[in-house]
Scaffold this motif. Structure first.
Motif, short mmCIF file in Angstrom:
data_model
loop_
_atom_site.label_atom_id
_atom_site.label_comp_id
_atom_site.label_asym_id
_atom_site.label_seq_id
_atom_site.Cartn_x
_atom_site.Cartn_y
_atom_site.Cartn_z
N GLY A 365 0.77 -1.45 0.01
CA GLY A 365 0.05 0.06 0.03
C GLY A 365 0.71 1.16 0.16
N TRP A 366 2.21 1.31 0.36
CA TRP A 366 2.84 2.20 0.05
C TRP A 366 2.91 3.13 -0.97
CZ3 TRP A 366 5.15 4.98 4.10
CH2 TRP A 366 5.07 4.32 5.25
N GLU A 367 2.99 4.32 -1.16
CA GLU A 367 3.01 5.32 -2.32
C GLU A 367 4.24 6.07 -2.14
OE1 GLU A 367 -0.32 7.81 -2.13
OE2 GLU A 367 -1.76 6.00 -2.52
N ASP A 368 4.94 6.44 -3.28
CA ASP A 368 6.21 7.20 -3.15
C ASP A 368 5.78 8.52 -2.89
OD1 ASP A 368 5.58 8.05 -5.68
OD2 ASP A 368 7.26 6.96 -6.69
N TRP A 369 6.83 9.60 -3.08
CA TRP A 369 6.46 10.87 -2.98
C TRP A 369 5.53 11.50 -3.92
CZ3 TRP A 369 8.48 14.79 -6.25
CH2 TRP A 369 9.49 14.34 -7.49
N LYS A 370 5.62 10.74 -5.22
CA LYS A 370 4.76 11.34 -6.48
C LYS A 370 3.42 10.82 -6.20
CE LYS A 370 8.64 11.36 -9.55
NZ LYS A 370 9.35 10.55 -10.78
N GLY A 371 3.27 10.12 -5.21
CA GLY A 371 1.74 9.30 -5.33
C GLY A 371 1.68 8.01 -6.14
N GLU A 372 2.95 7.50 -6.54
CA GLU A 372 2.86 6.51 -7.34
C GLU A 372 2.75 5.15 -6.59
OE1 GLU A 372 5.19 4.46 -11.13
OE2 GLU A 372 5.48 6.78 -10.57
#
Ligand code: GTP
Ligand code: SPV
Ligand code: MN
Length: 613
Positions: A365-372
């Motif tokens: 479920g983690w998203e990176d700083w861009k929301g991906e």
């Protein structure tokens, strides 16, 4: 169009100059609504931002935000200080004519807040009652709610700060318009962004960003650039990108204050929040005053006094963990109201993570700083999850080691001024400088590797005078003269020092590791410095300053390889002689540099030549 008069009446905002200013800019940017902000509105504004999806929950009373992907750091080449006097043109301030540029910027901002709310954010960049309060008041107009939430944390916000103005017209006019971020051509020849300070009109006009120093105008644009200009125009003070800390020696009862500049993302926050090394923790404590800006002036007692004009911390997230900076982690715990920007986020568990926080989480479920979604990323595990310039925002009152007197209007007396940066060779752990001109010379020749805090410059070796290169408001030669004047007027001069936590093992068979463990161990060279100033340790004289002997440096509880310690406390004379040539070239750019600075340069060069035989 919004009904300006009614809104200002309802908010009780009576200052006619502020009203005129709001009216004028509302006419230019054409917002749909106007709202006057007070810090007490924070809960409601946070609720609105959560509702609008501008913030997301990150634990109890903690918030997560993302900025546009091409808007994640200060942009130095788009930043300009303009005045009507060409003599203000410096090497680094991108000087332009104020009339011309102010008019062009106004046209750029015309109609750009349509459909949005214009928030009127009155603020003070000083502890209330400060002798420099006249330079500290401002009103930011911004069309961006997350910017307002950051301003409430970083500055003292409310219309009450306008009531105490001695001259009701004397406040900084700081206009921020976000712009249509996906269509501004960031980094292309058609780049629409401009971040302009018209310093002699005390007007700041920033267009085309919602991030950090580009948008929180009280902080960098007013607290550093405008104040840099005002400090000299008034002849009264210096505004510097400095941290400020206190050290208490509980054995002697003595207290010291140290301030100093390291370039962006080079350790100011970490140093000001540091804990004493474990083995020295009984005897010493460190108090936090500030991590990014200090204003310095000569106090009534004749000493250099310093204060932090900010009310919060906008700190680098990367590598912040229980070992490097436990104090920072306490300041962003549940209930603090902290905002995280551009770190990685887990919308299911509402957790945040950044490189160097601890083990990389494995939960889905983690998203990176861009929301991906990390699971969907093509570069999978290789690209960072958080942007390297991702940050946390929290108020000073949340910092566990904040000094009891951090809001003292009289500031604190300064014992030492230090300069430093990421320098992988040449610079020893610490070298003390007692001569004023040599101290100012040392600041002017600060050379270090640039960091991710400025777009596209990471790792470039460059000179960064006093760590003010991106924030200087007028010509460097005049800046040097102003430094000599202010510090020279003190009855008791602070000692200067150059420090370096970043020297690396770069020898033929070196593995590139940092020679000094850094972080909380950094208190050790500072202790040596204040003892040296008190005449308790003599040190060893070198052509570039006095450096500690291994015996003088408090090393109890620190297991340092002898070869590393040796290197940290050695001057490489040949490497330094080479450096002197670069320095000469660097200083030559500053036309009219005070002769004292050139004399200091020649003294150091001659001492190095003599040492080389
Ligand atoms: P700005 O807010 O950009 O002006 O930066 P700052 O000078 O306050 O930088 P900060 O203290 O946030 O440090 C930024 C980076 O430097 C972080 O990634 C830290 O981990 C690293 N850093 C800080 N102190 C040390 C140290 O003593 N040694 C090493 N090796 N790294 C450090
Ligand atoms: C810096 O870049 O030096 C900062 C962060 O302190 S910002 O406020 O974005 O300028
Ligand atoms: Mn900074």
């Amino acid at each position: 169009m919004a009904d300006v008069e009614r809104v200002l009446d309802q908010a009780g905002l009576q200052n006619p100059h502020v009203r005129e200013y709001v009216r004028f800019w509302a006419g230019v940017t054409e917002p749909d609504r106007i709202e006057v902000v007070d810090a007490a509105d924070d809960d409601r504004l946070v609720a609105e931002a959560l509702e609008a999806g501008e913030l997301r929950p990150a634990g109890e009373g903690l918030y997560y935000s993302r900025s546009y992907v091409k808007d994640t750091a200060r942009s130095e080449e788009r930043t300009i200080v303009a005045t009507s006097d060409p003599a203000d043109r410096g090497v680094y301030n991108n000087w332009h004519d104020g009339d011309e540029l102010g008019a062009a910027q106004l046209e750029r901002m015309r109609g750009q807040s349509r459909g949005r709310t214009m928030y009127v954010v009155p603020y003070l960049m000083a502890p209330p009652g400060s002798p420099l309060e006249a330079y500290a008041a401002g009103v930011e107009l911004t069309d961006n709610r997350p910017v307002v939430l950051h301003m409430i944390r970083m500055a003292r916000v409310g219309i009450a700060h306008l009531d105490s103005l001695e001259d009701p017209a004397s406040f900084v006019r700081a206009v921020h318009v976000t712009g249509d971020l996906p269509n501004l051509g960031q980094g292309t020849p058609e780049d629409q962004r401009y971040f302009v300070t018209v310093a002699d009109r005390r007007t700041i006009l920033h267009f085309g960003s919602s991030y950090g120093g580009n948008a929180l105008l009280g902080k960098i644009a007013h607290g550093l650039r405008q104040a840099c200009y005002d400090g000299r125009a008034s002849g009264r003070f210096l505004a510097e990108q400095f941290m400020l800390l206190g050290i208490t020696d509980h054995e002697t009862g003595r207290r010291y204050h140290v301030c100093g500049g390291f370039p962006s993302a080079s350790g100011k926050t970490n140093l000001a929040m540091t804990l004493a090394p474990e083995a020295l923790g009984e005897r010493y404590t460190v108090d936090f005053y500030g991590d990014d800006i200090a204003w310095l002036w000569v106090g009534d007692d004749g000493r250099i006094r310093a204060m932090n004009p900010e009310n919060g911390v906008f700190g680098v997230a990367k590598d912040t963990n229980e070992h490097t900076n436990p104090t920072a982690l306490r300041s962003i715990e549940p209930g603090t109201g902290a905002i995280f920007t551009n770190v990685a986020y887990n919308p299911v568990t509402q957790e945040v993570w950044w490189e160097g926080k601890g083990p990389r989480p494995t939960d889905d479920g983690w998203e990176d700083w861009k929301g991906e979604r990390i699971a969907d990323r093509e570069d999978g595990d290789t690209a960072p999850w958080a942007h390297p310039n991702s940050r946390f925002t929290t108020t000073l009152a949340n910092v566990p080691n904040v000094a009891a007197d951090f809001e003292e209007p009289a500031g604190v007396p300064v014992d030492a001024i230090i300069f430093g940066g990421r320098t992988s060779d040449r610079e020893p752990l610490v070298r003390a400088i007692t001569d004023l001109a040599e101290g100012v010379y040392d600041g002017l020749t600060l050379g270090a590797e640039a960091t991710f805090a400025a777009d596209g410059l990471d790792g470039q070796l460059r000179y960064d005078p006093m760590s003010m290169r991106p924030f200087l408001a007028y010509a460097e030669a005049d800046y040097a003269a102003h430094w000599l004047k202010i510090i020279g007027a003190a009855t008791q001069q602070p000692i200067f020092a150059h420090v370096n936590w970043f020297q690396k093992d770069l020898g033929d068979d070196g593995d590139g590791h940092f020679l000094w463990p850094g972080y909380r161990e950094n208190l050790r060279p500072l202790l040596w410095l204040v003892r040296h100033q008190a005449g308790e340790v003599a040190g060893r004289r070198t052509p570039v300053g006095v450096i500690p002997t291994a015996e003088e440096l408090e090393l109890v509880g620190l297991d340092l390889p002898a070869a590393d310690l040796d290197r940290l406390l050695t001057i490489d004379v040949e490497r330094w002689r080479q450096e002197m040539g670069f320095r000469e070239e660097h200083l030559r750019q500053f036309e009219g540099l005070p002769e004292e600075i050139w004399e200091a340069h020649r003294r150091v060069a001659a001492a190095l030549d003599a040492e080389a035989g």
